[in-house]
Write a protein that holds these residues in place. Sequence first.
Motif, PDB file in Angstrom:
ATOM      1  N   ALA A  44       0.834  -1.205   0.000  1.00  0.00           N
ATOM      2  CA  ALA A  44       0.000   0.000   0.000  1.00  0.00           C
ATOM      3  C   ALA A  44       0.870   1.257   0.000  1.00  0.00           C
ATOM      4  O   ALA A  44       0.579   2.222  -0.707  1.00  0.00           O
ATOM      5  N   ARG A  45       1.957   1.256   0.800  1.00  0.00           N
ATOM      6  CA  ARG A  45       2.872   2.400   0.818  1.00  0.00           C
ATOM      7  C   ARG A  45       3.526   2.605  -0.551  1.00  0.00           C
ATOM      8  O   ARG A  45       3.661   3.728  -1.026  1.00  0.00           O
ATOM      9  N   GLN A  46       3.927   1.502  -1.165  1.00  0.00           N
ATOM     10  CA  GLN A  46       4.548   1.591  -2.491  1.00  0.00           C
ATOM     11  C   GLN A  46       3.555   2.140  -3.511  1.00  0.00           C
ATOM     12  O   GLN A  46       3.907   2.973  -4.351  1.00  0.00           O
ATOM     13  N   LEU A  47       2.309   1.688  -3.431  1.00  0.00           N
ATOM     14  CA  LEU A  47       1.275   2.179  -4.345  1.00  0.00           C
ATOM     15  C   LEU A  47       1.013   3.656  -4.112  1.00  0.00           C
ATOM     16  O   LEU A  47       0.914   4.440  -5.055  1.00  0.00           O
ATOM     17  N   ARG A  48       0.933   4.074  -2.838  1.00  0.00           N
ATOM     18  CA  ARG A  48       0.717   5.484  -2.520  1.00  0.00           C
ATOM     19  C   ARG A  48       1.857   6.344  -3.062  1.00  0.00           C
ATOM     20  O   ARG A  48       1.631   7.402  -3.654  1.00  0.00           O
ATOM     21  N   THR A  49       3.083   5.890  -2.920  1.00  0.00           N
ATOM     22  CA  THR A  49       4.238   6.622  -3.436  1.00  0.00           C
ATOM     23  C   THR A  49       4.173   6.713  -4.959  1.00  0.00           C
ATOM     24  O   THR A  49       4.420   7.777  -5.537  1.00  0.00           O
ATOM     25  N   ALA A  50       3.830   5.609  -5.608  1.00  0.00           N
ATOM     26  CA  ALA A  50       3.731   5.604  -7.073  1.00  0.00           C
ATOM     27  C   ALA A  50       2.634   6.552  -7.551  1.00  0.00           C
ATOM     28  O   ALA A  50       2.813   7.293  -8.520  1.00  0.00           O
TER      29      ALA A  50
END
Length: 117
Positions: free
Chosen positions: A6-12
């Motif tokens: 989820a953090r990676q998706l939010r950053t992307a």
Amino acid sequence: MTRSEARQLRTALSDALTERREFVRTAGTYREDGAYVVERRGVESAGHRKVFESTDECRCLYDRLPEEFTADDVRHAGVTGGRRHMLVWHFVEHDAFDCELVSRQPLTARKEGPTNG
């Protein structure tokens, strides 16, 4: 989905929504909140930037300008002095605006394609 994913998706997503393009004299930043910021390149002062609520607001300003325009034609709430010159340069430099530099003294640009305003 894991917290890490989820953090990676939010950053992307944040990176996709926020983009800065630098030109010779100006820079344009598409912000996460939908705003579009035009600023003088390499200058850190708020006096050298104009924040539009959206790219549509910036486009509306451009569309209202005459076929050939100067910094004096850039009359818009909150746009004064050097910001007017900065916006003329930005319109000339950014490929989203179909115009070219006609003269540096006085700073003058001309729309090249069909105009809406």
